[in-house]
Design a protein around this motif. Structure first.
Motif, PDB file in Angstrom:
ATOM      1  N   UNK A  54       5.599  10.263  -7.328  1.00 28.25           N
ATOM      2  CA  UNK A  54       6.921  10.293  -7.951  1.00 28.25           C
ATOM      3  C   UNK A  54       7.564   8.931  -7.879  1.00 28.25           C
ATOM      4  N   UNK A  55       8.891   8.890  -8.182  1.00 24.62           N
ATOM      5  CA  UNK A  55       9.569   7.599  -8.152  1.00 24.62           C
ATOM      6  C   UNK A  55      10.956   7.799  -7.569  1.00 24.62           C
ATOM      7  N   UNK A  56      11.583   6.686  -7.199  1.00 23.93           N
ATOM      8  CA  UNK A  56      12.897   6.744  -6.577  1.00 23.93           C
ATOM      9  C   UNK A  56      13.948   6.387  -7.612  1.00 23.93           C
ATOM     10  N   UNK A  57      14.898   7.233  -7.794  1.00 20.61           N
ATOM     11  CA  UNK A  57      15.896   6.966  -8.818  1.00 20.61           C
ATOM     12  C   UNK A  57      16.900   5.912  -8.354  1.00 20.61           C
ATOM     13  N   UNK A  58      16.982   5.667  -7.064  1.00 18.00           N
ATOM     14  CA  UNK A  58      17.900   4.642  -6.567  1.00 18.00           C
ATOM     15  C   UNK A  58      17.357   3.237  -6.795  1.00 18.00           C
ATOM     16  N   UNK A  59      16.105   3.149  -7.060  1.00 13.39           N
ATOM     17  CA  UNK A  59      15.507   1.832  -7.252  1.00 13.39           C
ATOM     18  C   UNK A  59      14.008   1.997  -7.267  1.00 13.39           C
ATOM     19  N   UNK A  60      13.373   1.476  -8.281  1.00 10.78           N
ATOM     20  CA  UNK A  60      11.937   1.735  -8.423  1.00 10.78           C
ATOM     21  C   UNK A  60      11.137   1.096  -7.290  1.00 10.78           C
ATOM     22  N   UNK A  61      11.753   0.087  -6.632  1.00  8.37           N
ATOM     23  CA  UNK A  61      10.978  -0.628  -5.606  1.00  8.37           C
ATOM     24  C   UNK A  61      10.954   0.084  -4.259  1.00  8.37           C
ATOM     25  N   UNK A  62      11.657   1.227  -4.170  1.00  7.81           N
ATOM     26  CA  UNK A  62      11.689   1.935  -2.896  1.00  7.81           C
ATOM     27  C   UNK A  62      10.573   2.970  -2.840  1.00  7.81           C
ATOM     28  N   UNK A  63       9.915   3.056  -1.716  1.00  8.68           N
ATOM     29  CA  UNK A  63       8.942   4.127  -1.577  1.00  8.68           C
ATOM     30  C   UNK A  63       9.654   5.386  -1.076  1.00  8.68           C
ATOM     31  N   UNK A 122       0.832  -1.207   0.000  1.00 13.86           N
ATOM     32  CA  UNK A 122       0.000   0.000   0.000  1.00 13.86           C
ATOM     33  C   UNK A 122       0.858   1.245   0.000  1.00 13.86           C
ATOM     34  N   UNK A 123       1.896   1.229   0.831  1.00 11.70           N
ATOM     35  CA  UNK A 123       2.707   2.441   0.925  1.00 11.70           C
ATOM     36  C   UNK A 123       3.434   2.735  -0.382  1.00 11.70           C
ATOM     37  N   UNK A 124       3.964   1.685  -0.999  1.00  7.52           N
ATOM     38  CA  UNK A 124       4.685   1.883  -2.246  1.00  7.52           C
ATOM     39  C   UNK A 124       3.742   2.428  -3.322  1.00  7.52           C
ATOM     40  N   UNK A 125       2.573   1.833  -3.398  1.00  5.61           N
ATOM     41  CA  UNK A 125       1.619   2.271  -4.419  1.00  5.61           C
ATOM     42  C   UNK A 125       1.163   3.709  -4.183  1.00  5.61           C
ATOM     43  N   UNK A 126       0.984   4.070  -2.897  1.00  5.95           N
ATOM     44  CA  UNK A 126       0.546   5.438  -2.600  1.00  5.95           C
ATOM     45  C   UNK A 126       1.589   6.446  -3.058  1.00  5.95           C
ATOM     46  N   UNK A 127       2.854   6.108  -2.837  1.00  8.86           N
ATOM     47  CA  UNK A 127       3.905   7.063  -3.171  1.00  8.86           C
ATOM     48  C   UNK A 127       4.143   7.164  -4.669  1.00  8.86           C
ATOM     49  N   UNK A 128       3.939   6.045  -5.357  1.00  5.13           N
ATOM     50  CA  UNK A 128       4.225   6.035  -6.790  1.00  5.13           C
ATOM     51  C   UNK A 128       3.300   7.005  -7.530  1.00  5.13           C
ATOM     52  N   UNK A 129       2.204   7.362  -6.907  1.00  9.21           N
ATOM     53  CA  UNK A 129       1.319   8.341  -7.529  1.00  9.21           C
ATOM     54  C   UNK A 129       1.991   9.708  -7.647  1.00  9.21           C
TER      55      UNK A 129
END
Lengths: 688, 688
Positions: free
Chosen positions: A41-50, A32-39
């Motif tokens: 922006x994104x993390x350039x160090x790794x897409x799987x990070x929130x 849930x947290x990852x999906x909420x944040x992806x709305x």
């Protein structure tokens, strides 16, 4: 020794269920947290990070200072558009999955589980697909920003886990009673992991779920909730080491004069509950009529609208849980979100909070019940929190304007007297209690969520007012209303005065079986001709004396098995009554004359071999020789209490030694509906 | 409208009960504190001031700086002697009052109230004198320093208040069910005011007190506990503005490796419970045999011994509540009682705590049950707290000695890793749970007492271990053991497997009344000849068909009233069955064919006038025409469930249409005892 092994197995199963629920809850939280944040922006160090983990190293919590985290766009309208697009996409995926793979995954599921725990059977509602799809779609729905919560679905998912795991063990899959216990315990664990509130979970299972309360069930719930919470806490999905969603510490105590403002919050809670229940049911009726085939479109539309509107309000753009954490906080030190604590902005804030309350209210009414996993706990609390904070800010403003007026006399000068955060807390409690009609559970949950020990009395006062308003308006909890709306057979906990004897309600045209004189073929015929759930066994003469009761499933099962035994031919006579030597033998084998419903398959087969002889197929071990019976003059209220407290499927009605009728819960519900609507045909189709 | 008035009356009565309980609790608290302080010295500004109020103006809490407060003597041995003398005097007065005025005021009263709520009648146990004497003697006993607590007695006093107030209202005094509800609510309020823990009180009433749980009862308990707590808090007896006895804030979280130490505390709790239950019962047996006539001497001797020994231990000289508050505290800042936190003194402290644990344990075993008001909640918690703190100090010492060893690896250097205060808290919870066999209630109470939100999971883990140890040792709670010891008729909540049908246990030699053919004189004769509690009504022919059941009290009441009516002569025939026109009339009057047990006196008299004619005295409105019946083959387990869940006084046994027997709870208990002892005579004397 065997008892010990059985007891050990129970503990083992409950632990397993608890662990599974905890793990599942942790996975759902992270997703849930990852999906909420992806709305955003994104993390350039790794897409799987929130966002939180992406910026883990950076000390300052201000998002702009974190370089690894990229907003999707620098331009405001583009960010808005991407936000809305993601919301629509998430809701589309969720609604599509639910529609195509697991219809039962929609909604909150609490009403249905209440019915299941009370004894109603719904195939597949707690199956693997429901579990799997609901677990996957829940994070999507929450991240899409729809005004729905994860607590109801999380109870449903927990019950699925309990059902799936317990079904693997014979002891449980064969015993309805044990299965219900496991489901009750699972529901406690579900609330426990959703809120991080183990004791609240136990109380929820007592106050809302269980129809028959026993210390044993309570203890199971306690244990299951504990295991689940420890598992969740060991997995530590929030990386904060805390289970508690919004821990607050209020330094200041409350004053007696504040009770009059607390009463306003309580009234709001009661009105809110009545409003939601009334209009949400109307929306549900409209949905059933017009939107049956447009479930996906509906969900996407709702998510889009919510995202489009929500973006422009400080308190609706962010996650509901997050916004509550902000609203509950006391106003001192640095924790100032968006000028919430500044006097200069107070009217603007009050306005913003009022808008958030009203808009969210509308959104909840139309969103709750749409065909995606959707709970109503958190949205209710969020609405209560915005309203409460608004009241708090206004009271504080009045206090500041007239510091010397009568009611503020007890306030010490130069010390803040009103803590708006506590009003938000109390508002959230009131709204939750208003919509669910829970009291003790809500106090404990609020208390476990925030640790606001000094505010137990105000919380209780607020809920008292909420309950009084709710009672005055005649509101019942939304779960019970949904049960009624969907027409599930469920007895409300409140006793209803019927003022009629059982004989008015019972079914009289019974399919009975004589105790002897039938052959296997006759039985097969009876089974294929009727679809009743069971047969009373009566004496073979005309006196109609009740000898016992046999379940349809038991009868079918035994007849099928019997066909494989060589001695049994279609014209073998059957007998439902034991004779003296049978009883002796049975007592020796430890079966006694009790119904064989709980027998193991092995014992069952062994028994059959001994009871099936060339002469006669003896069915007595499968006959319940002592079904619950009542007299026809018994007031219906007492019969209802028997159903509720003893939990039988049927009650037989016996007048002066002869069987005269049969009563099921459905008969009573049918009667109640007829009474209410004054119509002369039955809305229930078919036999139950 | 009448329903509304009735509902309003219920609310009114519950509020009144709550307020009275709150006021009473406040008075008891103030008296207790004054009496406790008077043992040490007096206030020169006014004898009615306790130490705290005497030194109110002085900021420093050190007692030596307060000039108005005078110690009784400057010399140590004299102070000791006065301390012991006061203790003896207090206990003498208390024991004397109890012995001469209200025997029922002795003990904790929880066992008896459990029985009363389950339907057992004990005249005077909840009467005014019990209330008055228990309220007066409770402060004396606590101040005398005996190792007994005020929580149990406070529940008893609360139930007396509930009983006295509710008896003033007809609606309640006439309805056993409503009376039980009020008593359950009062017990919740009793715990709530004793601990300042409203939700703990509600849970206590659910987990320990109520035999049949219903949402309505829970809600009543909630309301009553709230009103009582608000009243207490408004009276503010501690002048601290806090309800909470020992509020603590633990800054540091717990670590997973600490669980192994928590398990030690849990095991201690289980062993403690088993130890107390076993030896306290032995002491109770000895007391019953040898000390029956020396109750006052016993109490004085106990108080003297306790005071003499207690003086020399830091943790026993002061009040148990106070010592717990000290033990729970975290070790930082100035709050250092008697070097408790200093590393240099750690072994001395551990030693002192160990001694306190052992000595207190012995004192509790011999003190609990002596003939003064005496609870076991607080002493148990105090023992658990001393033991827990000792374990905490030792773990801390080990940590300091081997900071780098494996298990302490997660501890950060230079930050205190172990908080001994939390061990004290968990130890107190374990001991309380061990002796009462409560789980959820204890978690909530500990939580409300301290506000230690982060320690919910450890508390639950500790209680889990305690419960497992207790189950392994086969301990039952001390309240239930006391019930068994005293031979009260009470059904345990756990289901017992009997493996016999009802017919083995039921009473067969019944005093039945034929439905017609008797005269008033006959009835009088039957009543004077037998002392059974009620009569089954059977058909006048030889078939023995069951027609109903009438209570002895109802029958006697109606016969007495009937004598005053002129139409009734001794030879007037009586009839127990309604005829068709009676039924019609009754339905019109709203009485229906239900038993008239709940009728008002007025309706009752009116009815009688219409039913008593020259020809025949019709008794049917007072006959329960639909008593609960079962078949003789019914397993006894099911009959027990019926007793527990439906709460009837009797169950009639009907085989093939004819009455064959009667079953009461006493019959079952008698059967169980016979089974257990394998003796052939009955320990129960007389009819019930």
């Amino acid at each position: 020794l065997q008892t010990l092994a059985h007891a050990g197995q129970s503990w083992f199963v409950v632990s397993l269920v608890g662990i599974a629920i905890g793990v599942n809850a942790a996975v759902i939280s992270i997703a849930t947290e990852w999906l909420s944040d992806i709305k955003m922006g994104y993390c350039s160090d790794g897409w799987w990070l929130n966002q939180q983990f992406c910026c883990w190293e950076i000390e300052g919590t201000d998002e702009d200072t974190c370089e690894a985290w990229h907003q999707w766009s620098e331009v405001m309208p583009a960010r808005w558009a991407i936000y809305v697009l993601f919301a629509a996409a998430f809701s589309f995926i969720a609604a599509h999955l639910v529609k195509s793979l697991a219809k039962y995954a929609a909604g909150s599921g609490i009403s249905e589980i209440k019915c299941i725990i009370a004894g109603f059977v719904m195939k597949g509602f707690l199956g693997f697909w429901t579990f799997f799809i609901k677990s996957i779609t829940l994070p999507l729905v929450i991240a899409s920003g729809l005004s729905v919560g994860k607590e109801g679905p999380s109870v449903h998912v927990a019950c699925c886990v309990g059902n799936i795991i317990a079904s693997m063990f014979k002891d449980f899959s064969r015993s309805q009673v044990k299965m219900r216990e496991i489901l009750t315990a699972s529901s406690a664990a579900g609330v426990a992991v959703a809120f991080g509130s183990p004791i609240g979970g136990v109380l929820f299972s007592i106050e809302e779920m269980s129809s028959v309360f026993s210390i044993k069930t309570m203890w199971r719930s306690f244990f299951c909730a504990l295991v689940a919470t420890v598992t969740l806490s060991a997995m530590n999905p929030y990386r904060s080491g805390k289970l508690v969603l919004f821990q607050v510490t209020y330094d200041r105590d409350w004053h007696f004069f504040e009770i009059m403002f607390f009463i306003i919050l309580g009234i709001f809670g009661g009105l809110y509950g009545a409003f939601i229940v009334k209009f949400n049911l109307q929306v549900a009726a409209l949905r059933k009529r017009y939107l049956k085939n447009h479930a996906i479109a509906e969900a996407v539309a709702l998510a889009t609208i919510t995202a489009m509107i929500g973006w422009f309000n400080h308190f609706m753009r962010i996650d509901m849980t997050e916004s509550m954490a902000i609203l509950f906080r006391e106003c001192d030190g640095a924790s100032d979100y968006d000028h919430l604590c500044q006097t200069a902005y107070q009217w603007q804030m009050a306005n913003s909070l009022f808008l958030a309350t009203v808009v969210r209210l509308g959104l909840v009414v139309i969103s709750y019940g749409c065909k995606v996993p959707a709970g109503i706990f958190v949205p209710s609390m969020a609405i209560g929190a915005t309203f409460g904070r608004m009241v708090g800010i206004m009271v504080k403003a009045v206090n500041r304007a007239y510091p010397n007026s009568g009611i503020f006399a007890v306030c010490q000068p130069d010390v803040p007297c009103i803590t708006p955060g506590t009003y938000a807390l109390l508002g959230a409690a009131a709204a939750l209690s208003g919509v669910m009609r829970l009291t003790v559970t809500v106090v404990v949950i609020m208390f476990e969520l925030t640790g606001a020990l000094t505010y137990i009395l105000p919380t209780m006062i607020v809920l008292l007012v909420t309950k009084a308003v709710g009672d005055f308006l005649g509101t019942t909890g939304i779960a019970d209303e949904m049960i009624r709306f969907n027409g599930y057979p469920f007895l409300e906990k409140d006793d209803h005065a019927y003022n009629v004897p059982v004989s008015r309600v019972m079914r009289r045209d019974l399919k009975t079986l004589p105790v002897s004189g039938l052959t296997c073929k006759d039985l097969e015929e009876v089974l294929s001709r009727t679809n009743v759930k069971g047969f009373p066994i009566v004496s073979a003469d005309s006196k109609n004396i009740l000898m016992g009761f046999i379940d349809r499933t038991q009868l079918r099962y035994i007849l099928e098995k019997a066909q494989n035994l060589q001695d049994v031919r279609p014209d073998t006579p059957v007998s439902f009554a034991p004779n003296a030597e049978d009883l002796e033998e049975a007592e020796f084998a430890g079966v006694a004359a009790a119904p064989a419903v709980g027998l193991d398959e092995e014992t069952s087969l062994g028994l059959m071999e001994s009871t099936a002889t060339q002469d006669v197929l003896k069915l007595w071990p499968w006959v319940n020789q002592t079904p619950l019976t009542v007299s026809p003059q018994l007031p219906l209220e007492i019969a209802m209490q028997l159903f509720k407290r003893m939990g039988p499927r049927i009650i037989l009605v016996e007048g002066q030694g002869a069987l005269v009728g049969l009563l099921t819960v459905k008969d009573v519900l049918r009667f109640t509906m007829l009474e209410q609507h004054q119509v002369q045909y039955s809305p229930w189709s078919g036999e139950d």
